[in-house]
Structures are given as structure tokens and as C-alpha cells.
Design an enzyme around this catalytic site. Structure first.
Site, short mmCIF file in Angstrom:
data_model
loop_
_atom_site.label_atom_id
_atom_site.label_comp_id
_atom_site.label_asym_id
_atom_site.label_seq_id
_atom_site.Cartn_x
_atom_site.Cartn_y
_atom_site.Cartn_z
CE LYS A 237 -4.51 -0.29 2.40
NZ LYS A 237 -4.98 -0.23 3.79
C1 E4P Z 1 -8.47 0.31 3.53
O1 E4P Z 1 -7.96 -0.18 3.14
C2 E4P Z 1 -8.58 1.06 4.98
O2 E4P Z 1 -7.88 0.24 6.27
C3 E4P Z 1 -9.94 1.22 5.81
O3 E4P Z 1 -10.99 0.86 4.86
C4 E4P Z 1 -10.17 2.61 6.52
O4 E4P Z 1 -11.33 2.61 7.11
P1 E4P Z 1 -11.83 3.21 8.14
O5 E4P Z 1 -12.07 4.53 7.46
O6 E4P Z 1 -12.88 2.75 8.86
O7 E4P Z 1 -10.67 3.61 9.29
#
Ligand code: E4P
Length: 216
Positions: free
Chosen positions: A83
């Protein structure tokens, strides 16, 4: 439509994976920090449990650092997808890693132009955060519709990974829009399969079954 779990928690992953319909995992530094284990060890545990992509986030601010981290993470296990954040440095890193055939999930995407940039850099996944947009009074799902349309127009291979999902309606809307993947917390995964009439029906059928005579 693919279902990913957005967690680094082993019990949650084991539970969802046992259904046989879990396609992958996304993690982020916040989720990893909750588990009290080293990053690498936790990732390896997760990869041994899920036969699909496992996103692992870089934490450098510059492209060179992200590339180093990305190479290291990708070597840990074939399931790992690196990522990178949607910054100029993240975009540079995405291009370099992609050219090395390392799969990249461009994360923290909040606009269509950002998604286009990520796709042009060769991202394997692009992660628009719908819940966080809803939280500030913008429509996260409108963004998904726009990105899916643009990616279809240009036949971008990048998959749209709907992230920051908060409820089952996000998942249904993502399906209607033709998004490739939904990543969700364990709570939403469980909510998707629940309906009060199903529970009521099961109870009634089992109660009535007791009235059926049995051969002695
Ligand atoms: C995606 O890869 C993220 O880890 C995640 O969906 C973030 O979600 P949140 O807004 O609930 O922290």
C-alpha cells in the site's frame, strides 16, 4: 464482487475465512497497531490464513523509502500487495514498484482525479475511502460511481477497492455500481448475512420439527 476484511485481527480473519467466501485482507498502520505484534510476524500469520491479496502499508514519506519498504514487504509472501498513499511521492513509488511487478494498492483516495492518477501509475488496486467522505458530508458512493465509469471508459486494469465501508448499504451500492472489491470491518461482514426473518424462520422450523413423529 470480492469481499476483503479490513482488519489485522487473527480471530476476526479466522471466523470470516471459515465461511469460504473471504477473498483477501486490507490492513493499515492503525489496524496493525492494535494487535501487539511485529508488522512482519502479523502479516505472515494473516497470509497463512487467507488465499488472496493481503495489503500491507508503507510508512515512509518519500518515494525511495516507500520503494525500499515495498520491496521488503513483497518478499515476505506472494499474497502481499504493497500500500502506498495517494501523494506525489506515493505515485512515484507506485510507478517504480509496479514496473518491478510488485502489486500496489494506492490508498487514501478521496477524489476521481486522484484515482485516475493512481491508475495511470499502474496501481493494482485503488482504495477510495467512502465512510470518511460521508463523515465530512460528501457522498462516498458518488465517488465510487464516478471512478467505476472512468475506469470502464478507458479500460483501466486497476481494480476499484471500496474502502472505509461502514454498513451493508455501502456494499449493495458498490455492487450496483460494479466496483470490484469491498473491504469491510468484521462487523459489516456479519451484518451482511443477517436478517431477522431468517432467524425467526429458523426458530419456527426447528420448533415445528419437534412435532414430527419419529419411528421408535
Ligand atoms: C482500507 O484499506 C483502510 O484500511 C480502511 O478501509 C479505512 O477505514 P476507516 O475509515 O474505517 O478507518
Amino acid at each position: 464482487m470480492k469481499f476483503f476484511l479490513d482488519t489485522a485481527n487473527i480471530e476476526e480473519i479466522r471466523d470470516a475465512a471459515s465461511t469460504g467466501i473471504l477473498d483477501g485482507i486490507t490492513t493499515n498502520p492503525t489496524l496493525i497497531s492494535k494487535e501487539g505484534n511485529t508488522f512482519e510476524d502479523q502479516l505472515l500469520k494473516i497470509c497463512s490464513m487467507v488465499n488472496g491479496p493481503v495489503s500491507a502499508e508503507t510508512v515512509s514519506r518519500d518515494a525511495a523509502g516507500m520503494v525500499d519498504e515495498g520491496r521488503h514487504l513483497a518478499k515476505l509472501h506472494p499474497n502481499i500487495v504493497v500500500k502506498c498513499p495517494m501523494t506525489k511521492e506515493g505515485l512515484r513509488a507506485t510507478k517504480i514498484l509496479t514496473e518491478e511487478r510488485i502489486r500496489v494498492n494506492v490508498t487514501l483516495v478521496f477524489s476521481a482525479p486522484q484515482a485516475i492518477m493512481a491508475a495511470k501509475a499502474g496501481a493494482y488496486f485503488v482504495s477510495p475511502f467512502v465512510g470518511r467522505l460521508d463523515d465530512i458530508g460528501e457522498s462516498g458512493m458518488d465517488l465510487i460511481e464516478t471512478i467505476v465509469t472512468i475506469f470502464n471508459n478507458y479500460e483501466f486494469k486497476t481494480e476499484v477497492l471500496v474502502a472505509s465501508i461502514r454498513n451493508p448499504i455501502h456494499v449493495v451500492q458498490a455492487g450496483l455500481m460494479g466496483a470490484d472489491i469491498c473491504t469491510m470491518p468484521a462487523k459489516v461482514f456479519d451484518q451482511l448475512l443477517k436478517h431477522p426473518l431468517t432467524d425467526k424462520g429458523v426458530e419456527q422450523f426447528l420448533k415445528d420439527w419437534e412435532k414430527v413423529p419419529v419411528i421408535k
